[in-house]
Scaffold this active site. Structure first.
Site, PDB file in Angstrom:
ATOM      1  N   GLY A   1      -2.404   5.059  -3.009  1.00 58.45           N
ATOM      2  CA  GLY A   1      -3.070   3.818  -3.374  1.00 58.45           C
ATOM      3  C   GLY A   1      -3.176   3.614  -4.867  1.00 58.45           C
TER       4      GLY A   1
ATOM      5  CB  THR B   1      -0.574   0.114  -4.240  1.00 59.36           C
ATOM      6  OG1 THR B   1      -0.624   1.165  -3.276  1.00 59.36           O
ATOM      7  CG2 THR B   1      -1.297  -1.102  -3.700  1.00 59.36           C
TER       8      THR B   1
ATOM      9  CB  SER C   1      -0.935   0.026   1.218  1.00 63.02           C
ATOM     10  OG  SER C   1      -0.208   0.286   2.403  1.00 63.02           O
ATOM     11  CB  CYS C   2       1.742   3.826  -2.041  1.00 62.37           C
ATOM     12  SG  CYS C   2       0.562   3.988  -3.395  1.00 62.37           S
ATOM     13  N   PRO C   3       0.570   5.866   0.003  1.00 62.34           N
ATOM     14  CG  PRO C   3       1.874   7.526   1.017  1.00 62.34           C
ATOM     15  CD  PRO C   3       1.982   6.282   0.188  1.00 62.34           C
TER      16      PRO C   3
END
Length: 494
Positions: free
Chosen positions: A12, A16, A8-10
């Site tokens: 998304g 990700t 997951s990344c900030p």
């Protein structure tokens, strides 16, 4: 071995899914089975419990706190940022193997209910924690930016710029589903409603990042008051931090056991919301509004070299970390500015800022992809294949398409990308391009002011990026070649 992984990344979006693919491929190459659950903006499909039960270990490649983490209790794990998985997936898989070998396998606990997510490192430096709090707010704000901004952009595309005169009352009284005008009006009203949440959501989830759930109420209400008093984006930032720290302070108070049970549901929301919203309304609102007005006036007064320099700075920021915090600061500056003028007539400078940011964000993947086509021998086969994908990613304004190349050679790729993106940002400002959509790339070119000049700016920036990549990578290749030649010239010894 069998691994389950969470990415997951900030935002998304790109990181990700790129991390998921990289981990799967690295696991396969090493002879391991890696199955990935992507907790991105499109939601996630949770692992079957049988998959978790069969797993030897877990890989967390996440910049947000993993949802339903209790599912993996007892399993050995490694916890890295999502960029680490993109840049060095084989190393992450190797670390996971080592973790499994060093610890006995436990039994996973039952799945917990869904939860909101944040990831703030408790012992990190102050600067790191502030960045993580901000990125938590931004990550939850972006879906509202995308939904609201694109609906408003489509409404202008269908109904023209006079569609901003349509109100919800007009649609309730006389919505005609057979007319394009009324559909455009519906898109405009819905988009404006979504945009109205930008500052409250930003403030609410900054506060959530600081104080967890107790920060939500003071953050959201403080952000709403910031909008009401005209303090805008700056007001949202202040409300988020104020609400978060007030809620955190109240949560840490030592109170009698009889009161402790009602603290999180009554006392903290009541007191923290009153303090935060009250301070925003009667103390902080006016000076923050004045500051926002001065910043807006300063932006609108920019002309000539000043506005071009702003475009260059924003362009460089978009390429500095290719989707990371610096990139998101520039993007958030553009989108929150766009939110304040998206329904306005004319061509305020905020629309030029949005145009510069999107064009500069498209340039790195497009320029690097061009370099893979014109100088194939400088790139590996995998990089040449990534170059084909980068064309599409860049065309749709996904700057992260350049990350695989930057991960392999950051000191050559990132400076080249910054040069090209800075040039593109400056050119769009010089050309007077405007944009009312916060995302979309080529999909929203119909909403760009002077689209042919806009395309020219992107092409020039991409060509310069490609040229810089070729030069920098070419210089790097000379030393090994020269060394190889010198070695071949030495007489053989027996």
């Amino acid at each position: 071995m069998k691994f389950v992984a969470i990415t997951s990344c900030p935002t998304g979006i790109a990181h990700t899914y790129m991390a998921a693919e990289a981990l799967e491929q690295a696991g396969k190459a090493a002879g391991h089975d890696v199955q990935v659950e992507t907790q991105g903006s499109a939601g996630s499909a949770p692992f079957d419990p049988a998959v978790i039960a069969a797993a030897d270990g877990v890989i967390y490649a996440a910049d947000l706190e993993v949802r339903d983490k209790d599912r993996f209790a007892g399993l050995p794990f490694v916890d890295v940022g999502v960029k680490k998985a993109v840049a060095d997936a084989p190393g992450v898989v190797a670390a996971a193997v080592a973790a499994v070998e060093a610890a006995p396998k436990g039994s996973p606990a039952p799945a917990a209910g869904p939860a909101l997510a944040t990831k703030v490192t408790a012992n990190a430096h102050v600067g790191t924690r502030i960045r993580q709090w901000l990125m938590t707010g931004v990550s939850y704000m972006i879906p509202f930016v995308a939904a609201g901004g694109i609906m408003i952009a489509l409404s202008f595309l269908i109904g023209g710029y006079t569609i901003n005169k349509v109100t919800a009352a007009d649609l309730i009284a006389s919505f005609d589903p057979t007319t394009a005008h009324d559909w455009a009006g519906l898109l405009f009203v819905l988009g404006g409603s979504a945009f109205g949440f930008l500052v409250p959501v930003l403030a609410g989830f900054i506060a959530f990042g600081i104080a967890d759930r107790p920060g939500l109420a003071p953050g959201f209400v403080g952000g709403t008051i910031a909008v009401a008093v005209g303090a805008g984006f700056l007001g949202g930032l202040v409300a988020g931090f104020l609400g978060g720290f007030v809620a955190l302070g109240l949560a840490r108070l030592k109170v009698p056991n009889a009161v402790r049970g009602v603290m999180p549901v009554v006392v903290i929301p009541l007191v923290a919301t009153f303090i935060t919203a009250g301070a925003m309304l009667v103390v902080l609102g006016h000076p923050l509004k004045w500051l926002m007005d001065e910043l807006t006036a300063g932006l609108n007064s920019l002309s000539g070299g000043g506005i071009v320099l702003l475009g260059v700075i924003l362009g460089v920021m978009m390429a500095a970390d290719l989707g990371g915090p610096i990139n998101k600061v520039a993007y958030t500056f553009a989108t929150t500015g766009l939110a304040t003028v998206a329904t306005a007539s004319g061509q305020p400078v905020e629309l030029k800022v949005m145009a510069a940011v999107m064009a500069a964000g498209m340039t790195p993947p497009l320029g690097i992809a061009l370099a893979t086509f014109v100088r194939r021998n400088l790139f590996t086969e995998a990089e040449r294949q990534n170059g084909k994908a980068a064309v599409l990613l860049g065309a749709f304004f996904i700057t992260e398409g350049a990350i695989p190349f930057a991960a392999a050679a950051p000191l050559r790729i990132i400076p080249a990308a910054m040069i090209g993106s800075g040039l593109t940002g400056g050119l769009t400002m010089a050309f007077g391009n405007t944009l009312r959509a916060p995302h979309g790339g080529i999909v929203v070119f119909g909403l760009v002011g002077q689209p042919l000049l806009y395309l020219l700016a992107i092409v020039i920036g991409s060509v310069v990026t490609a040229a810089a990549v070729v030069v920098l990578k070419g210089l790097h290749r000379k030393a090994p070649e020269a060394q190889s030649t010198a070695t071949a010239a030495q007489p053989a010894t027996v």
